[in-house]
Motif scaffolding. Structure first.
Motif, PDB file in Angstrom:
ATOM      1  N   ASP A 273       0.864  -1.186   0.000  1.00  0.00           N
ATOM      2  CA  ASP A 273       0.000   0.000   0.000  1.00  0.00           C
ATOM      3  C   ASP A 273       0.898   1.231   0.000  1.00  0.00           C
ATOM      4  O   ASP A 273       1.770   1.375   0.865  1.00  0.00           O
TER       5      ASP A 273
ATOM      6  N   CYS B 294      -4.262   0.653   4.825  1.00  0.00           N
ATOM      7  CA  CYS B 294      -3.406  -0.508   4.558  1.00  0.00           C
ATOM      8  C   CYS B 294      -4.285  -1.751   4.521  1.00  0.00           C
ATOM      9  O   CYS B 294      -4.549  -2.379   5.557  1.00  0.00           O
TER      10      CYS B 294
ATOM     11  N   ARG C 265      -3.938  -4.303   1.948  1.00  0.00           N
ATOM     12  CA  ARG C 265      -3.358  -5.397   1.190  1.00  0.00           C
ATOM     13  C   ARG C 265      -2.405  -6.203   2.075  1.00  0.00           C
ATOM     14  O   ARG C 265      -2.131  -5.837   3.218  1.00  0.00           O
TER      15      ARG C 265
ATOM     16  N   CYS D  79       3.121  -1.782   4.253  1.00  0.00           N
ATOM     17  CA  CYS D  79       2.299  -0.583   4.409  1.00  0.00           C
ATOM     18  C   CYS D  79       3.223   0.632   4.419  1.00  0.00           C
ATOM     19  O   CYS D  79       3.651   1.099   5.477  1.00  0.00           O
TER      20      CYS D  79
END
Length: 365
Positions: free
Chosen positions: A60, A69, A71, A75
């Motif tokens: 992300d 965030c 995924r 992050c």
């Protein structure tokens, strides 16, 4: 037709030169090496693919909160939100133009001094060493030209890392040269004093030196006087690194053939002319790898100032990791800090290699 006329040489086979030839010679030069290369290549590919997927493909990149965030990868929103702290620490937001101006001017001086064809390069270097530090101190701390005073306890991040590293590198080198010359002096008192200084500071860990500079140094000052914590850290780092630099330079002095000293004496040169014109240029040239290695170690050791309450780029990362709103993203923080250190250290290393080739330090035949 001349019967002794030779045909031109044919080029070597394409599979024996270039990357393909190198791989065939070093990686696939036998059944066992071929099997090992394929196995190690497979694991390297799997590991590299996982890192790329985590750091780039599934990461992300934009957002403002933890909720952005979503995924499975890294992050980097966390780094984006904390960017100003990583770069400037807790410097007031309204005054951030001052450290940014410092970064810009430092980059300009670095490029000008690294480029060998820069006009008036020596004058630029003298300005950078003798005047620029006072300009930076006035710019960042303030109190002059109507600038607001920003105490050093608000400084942090990459700003503190660069200041400590630059001061340590620039100041420790000349002090180390003087100590190395003193340790090789024919005057017993000078030689003994320099030897004692070097051995004492080399025998004490830097973390202890920083504690002493932060806690014990004020005890030796006049009553009521107070020294800034950053100044105390700079003094400790310079005293420590100059001892190591002295031994590096001394090794270069001992590597110079005795005939060079005798030739300078035969010309009737004084001691300082002999050292400044004949011996030291050769000694510093052959010790470039060791000098840069010491500089790289000093740059990484700046992270130890965290123990005396100063937040360099690593300290800011550790402080950010304790934020309840961003718990669980320590990996991104440490990866970013490691990348920052690697970029600066790799840059110094590559410049050292270029300088060695430029000066033909290795004396290759």
């Amino acid at each position: 037709m001349n019967q002794h006329q030779f045909l031109p040489d044919l080029p070597p086979p394409s599979n024996t030169v270039g990357p393909l030839g190198w791989a065939k010679k070093n990686l696939f030069n036998g059944p066992l090496n071929t099997i090992l290369t394929l196995i190690l290549g497979y694991f390297a590919f799997i590991g590299l693919a996982s890192v790329i997927d985590w750091a780039i493909l599934s990461a992300d990149w934009s957002g403002q909160t933890r909720g952005d965030c979503t995924r499975e990868g890294a992050c980097w929103v966390f780094i984006q939100v904390r960017w100003d702290q990583f770069m400037y620490g807790f410097y007031p937001e309204a005054e951030l133009w001052r450290p940014r101006l410092f970064y810009i001017t430092l980059a300009i001086f670095t490029v000008l001094l690294a480029y060998e064809k820069t006009p008036k390069r020596m004058w630029i270097w003298l300005f950078f060493v003798n005047i620029y530090p006072f300009f930076v101190a006035g710019l960042l701390y303030g109190g002059v030209f109507g600038l607001e005073v920003v105490d050093t306890h608000k400084w942090g991040g990459l700003l503190v890392t660069l200041i400590i590293a630059l001061v340590g590198i620039i100041v420790s080198l000349p002090i180390g040269v003087v100590l190395a010359l003193g340790r090789r002096s024919e005057m017993p008192i000078i030689r003994s004093m320099c030897t004692v200084y070097i051995e004492i500071w080399r025998g004490v860990p830097l973390i202890t030196v920083l504690f002493m500079a932060s806690v014990m140094l004020p005890l030796f000052l006049a009553h009521g006087s107070e020294t800034d914590k950053l100044i105390r850290a700079l003094i400790g780092v310079v005293l420590f690194s100059s001892a190591y630099m002295a031994e590096v330079v001394r090794g270069g002095l001992q590597a110079i053939p005795k005939g060079q000293y005798e030739a300078a004496d035969a010309l009737g040169l004084s001691y300082w002319k002999k050292m400044g014109l004949i011996v030291l240029p050769q000694a510093l040239k052959i010790t470039i790898p060791s000098i840069v290695n010491t500089f790289i170690g000093l740059f990484k050791d700046t992270s130890l100032v965290l123990i005396i309450g100063m937040f360099d780029v690593l300290g800011i990362g550790q402080a950010a990791n304790s934020d309840p709103e961003w718990l669980g993203f320590a990996t991104e923080s440490y990866v970013f800090v490691a990348l920052v250190f690697w970029l600066f250290c790799f840059g110094m290393s590559r410049y050292s290699i270029w300088l060695e080739g430029r000066l033909n330090t290795g004396h290759q035949r």
